[in-house]
Design a protein around this motif. Structure first.
Motif, PDB file in Angstrom:
ATOM      1  N   ASP A  77       0.834  -1.193   0.000  1.00 40.99           N
ATOM      2  CA  ASP A  77       0.000   0.000   0.000  1.00 40.99           C
ATOM      3  C   ASP A  77       0.875   1.253   0.000  1.00 40.99           C
ATOM      4  O   ASP A  77       1.825   1.342   0.787  1.00 40.99           O
ATOM      5  CB  ASP A  77      -0.902  -0.019   1.237  1.00 40.99           C
ATOM      6  CG  ASP A  77      -1.796   1.195   1.315  1.00 40.99           C
ATOM      7  OD1 ASP A  77      -2.582   1.423   0.377  1.00 40.99           O
ATOM      8  OD2 ASP A  77      -1.711   1.922   2.332  1.00 40.99           O
ATOM      9  N   GLU A  79       0.413   4.118   1.275  1.00 43.13           N
ATOM     10  CA  GLU A  79       0.471   4.753   2.602  1.00 43.13           C
ATOM     11  C   GLU A  79       1.458   4.032   3.516  1.00 43.13           C
ATOM     12  O   GLU A  79       2.093   4.662   4.373  1.00 43.13           O
ATOM     13  CB  GLU A  79      -0.909   4.812   3.236  1.00 43.13           C
ATOM     14  CG  GLU A  79      -1.789   5.892   2.638  1.00 43.13           C
ATOM     15  CD  GLU A  79      -1.137   7.279   2.674  1.00 43.13           C
ATOM     16  OE1 GLU A  79      -0.641   7.695   3.736  1.00 43.13           O
ATOM     17  OE2 GLU A  79      -1.117   7.935   1.618  1.00 43.13           O
ATOM     18  N   THR A  80       1.619   2.745   3.337  1.00 48.97           N
ATOM     19  CA  THR A  80       2.610   1.993   4.117  1.00 48.97           C
ATOM     20  C   THR A  80       4.010   2.443   3.732  1.00 48.97           C
ATOM     21  O   THR A  80       4.877   2.630   4.602  1.00 48.97           O
ATOM     22  CB  THR A  80       2.433   0.485   3.885  1.00 48.97           C
ATOM     23  OG1 THR A  80       1.108   0.111   4.282  1.00 48.97           O
ATOM     24  CG2 THR A  80       3.442  -0.334   4.661  1.00 48.97           C
TER      25      THR A  80
END
Length: 109
Positions: A77, A79-80
């Motif tokens: 992801d 955002e990760t």
């Protein structure tokens, strides 16, 4: 997941040129990456995040781009990936963490 790239044409231009000019050195480097990736129990996504964190800490824009690209290809992801840069702020400093975040955003947007 391993970190070797079997086909040098998949590399950015300069790295590809070096791999093609020095194939024996490239093969040895690629094998080292594979051996290191397989040396322990860390799962694939965690390895990618660790490698990204090392790239962030060493302030290597090219390596950050490489690990972000690979992470996205592996389904990590965005955002990760960004969280890695934010986590780096207390250790390497806010300006360096922000720089890393911009490098991540070059590909994760």
């Amino acid at each position: 997941m391993t970190d070797e790239v079997d086909d040098p044409s998949e590399l950015p231009a300069t790295a590809s040129e070096v791999a093609e000019s020095y194939p024996e050195a490239w093969d040895a480097y690629s094998e080292l990456g594979k051996a290191c990736a397989e040396a322990g129990p860390i799962d694939g996504e965690t390895k990618r995040l660790v490698k990204l964190a090392l790239a962030v800490g060493s302030q290597s824009e090219g390596a950050v781009h490489s690990h972000v690209r690979r992470g996205l290809d592996e389904g990590v992801d965005p955002e990760t990936l960004r969280h890695v840069a934010i986590l780096a702020a207390p250790t390497i400093g806010f300006p360096k963490a922000v720089a890393a975040l911009t490098w991540i955003d070059d590909l994760a947007d």
